[in-house]
Design a protein around this motif. Structure first.
Motif: not given
Length: 227
Positions: A1, A20, A52-53, A67-69, A89, A93, A118, A121
């Motif tokens: 990551m 996020l 950054t996801a 890029t995505s959570w 995710a 966090l 973000g 989440l």
């Protein structure tokens, strides 16, 4: 990551914000945004972390990697949700929160937040985290896994006092205002005492100057400077 983008506190570090980004973005976008509105210069005792996801395949976008959570199947309230991805995710966090706690920042002096997914989440994580956090900033977001609440609330009595600032534009065509208002109804039903909902006339799926001013006010209220 990828390593997160960070703005260190410019005075004694007594509080932290972990923020996020949304789908197909990177942490530095929001670092630049916070800098553009002089937020770190205004609030010097706070360290700002912009992770950054990871890159994953997004179902809604025909499996395109970005890029995505977590995975996304759609943005309306009837869309299928990636419960496993959201929970994973959320643990990620929470690990950022725990790193700050290990570095001497109490959980009550940590705000988590984000834009779009973000922010979604951040809302989910704050409600299920074992830690009592300083607050949540949810911009153009929603509460994922809505049907799991209020049963999913951890340490429910303390969560009642969790400060939340939810901001949304009424011209948002991606996360529509009705979905945000549904979250507002649910938060009020959960009995959250420090919940604030702000709607911005004419704003689409983005941010605006007034919203950023409201964010500064929220941070100054809930993460005040300490000697």
């Amino acid at each position: 990551m990828t390593e997160p983008s960070i703005i260190p506190a410019s005075e004694q570090h007594t509080a932290t914000i972990i923020f996020l980004h949304g789908l197909d973005d990177v942490g530095k976008t929001w670092l630049d945004e916070f800098n553009m509105f002089d937020i770190p210069k205004r609030i010097r005792h706070v360290k700002f972390i912009f992770p950054t996801a990871p890159i994953i395949n997004i179902s809604k976008n025909h499996g395109t990697p970005m890029t995505s959570w977590f995975d996304v199947y759609g943005f309306d309230e009837s869309a299928k949700e990636d419960q496993e991805g959201i929970e994973k995710a959320s643990q990620l966090l929470n690990s950022f929160v725990e790193d700050e706690i290990k570095n001497g920042i109490p959980s009550e002096r940590i705000i988590i937040g984000g834009f779009s997914m973000g922010g979604a989440l951040a809302l989910h994580t704050a409600l299920v985290s074992p830690h009592t956090l300083g607050g949540v900033l949810a911009l153009s977001a929603w509460l994922p896994l809505l049907t799991t609440f209020p049963n999913a609330l951890v340490a429910g009595d303390k969560k009642v006092n969790l400060p939340i600032l939810q901001c949304h534009g009424n011209k948002d065509l991606i996360i529509q205002i009705n979905r945000a208002r549904l979250c507002e109804e649910n938060f009020k039903a959960m009995g959250l005492k420090e919940y604030i909902f702000k709607e911005y006339d004419g704003m689409d799926h983005t941010n605006c100057g007034q919203e950023m001013k409201d964010i500064i006010d929220f941070i100054e209220q809930y993460l005040p400077k300490r000697d």
